[in-house]
Design an enzyme around this catalytic site. Sequence first.
Site, short mmCIF file in Angstrom:
data_model
loop_
_atom_site.label_atom_id
_atom_site.label_comp_id
_atom_site.label_asym_id
_atom_site.label_seq_id
_atom_site.Cartn_x
_atom_site.Cartn_y
_atom_site.Cartn_z
N HIS A 1 1.26 4.12 -3.05
CA HIS A 1 0.97 5.55 -2.82
C HIS A 1 2.22 6.42 -2.97
CE1 HIS A 1 -2.96 4.22 -1.58
NE2 HIS A 1 -3.34 5.48 -1.66
N TRP B 1 -7.08 3.22 -10.92
CA TRP B 1 -6.44 3.20 -9.60
C TRP B 1 -7.16 2.22 -8.69
CZ3 TRP B 1 -2.00 4.79 -7.50
CH2 TRP B 1 -1.90 4.83 -6.11
N TRP B 2 -8.48 2.31 -8.65
CA TRP B 2 -9.25 1.41 -7.79
C TRP B 2 -9.01 -0.05 -8.18
CZ3 TRP B 2 -14.51 4.41 -7.99
CH2 TRP B 2 -14.44 5.52 -7.14
N TYR C 1 0.84 -1.20 0.00
CA TYR C 1 0.00 0.00 0.00
C TYR C 1 0.88 1.25 0.00
CZ TYR C 1 -3.86 3.13 1.23
OH TYR C 1 -4.78 4.14 1.24
#
Length: 105
Positions: A23, A77-78, A19
């Site tokens: 990001h 992105w999702w 994660y």
Amino acid sequence: MAERIAFRMNLNPGQTEQYRRRHDAIWPELVDLLKSSGISDYTIWLDPETDHLFATLVRADNHTMERLADAEIMGRWWSMMGDIMQANPDSSPVQVELIKMFELA
């Protein structure tokens, strides 16, 4: 007047570093979309004991957050994030709205 909102998302166990890496490499086009939608001061925190992600952001009075799901880059992105966090059938992250109980201004 701008509004600060908060919500919770759920990271899948063992996905903290993935994660963070994703990001750290957030797409500039996605950043541009968020900012042009009236979003600023967006911060995401992790509770490592529960894998809950706690997010806050400020949205302008004239924000267009409700249209983010229509943007192709948001969908990409999702979809990319869907393997490391809980997602809805449309690939958007499962979000739980949080209720402000206190603010020291």
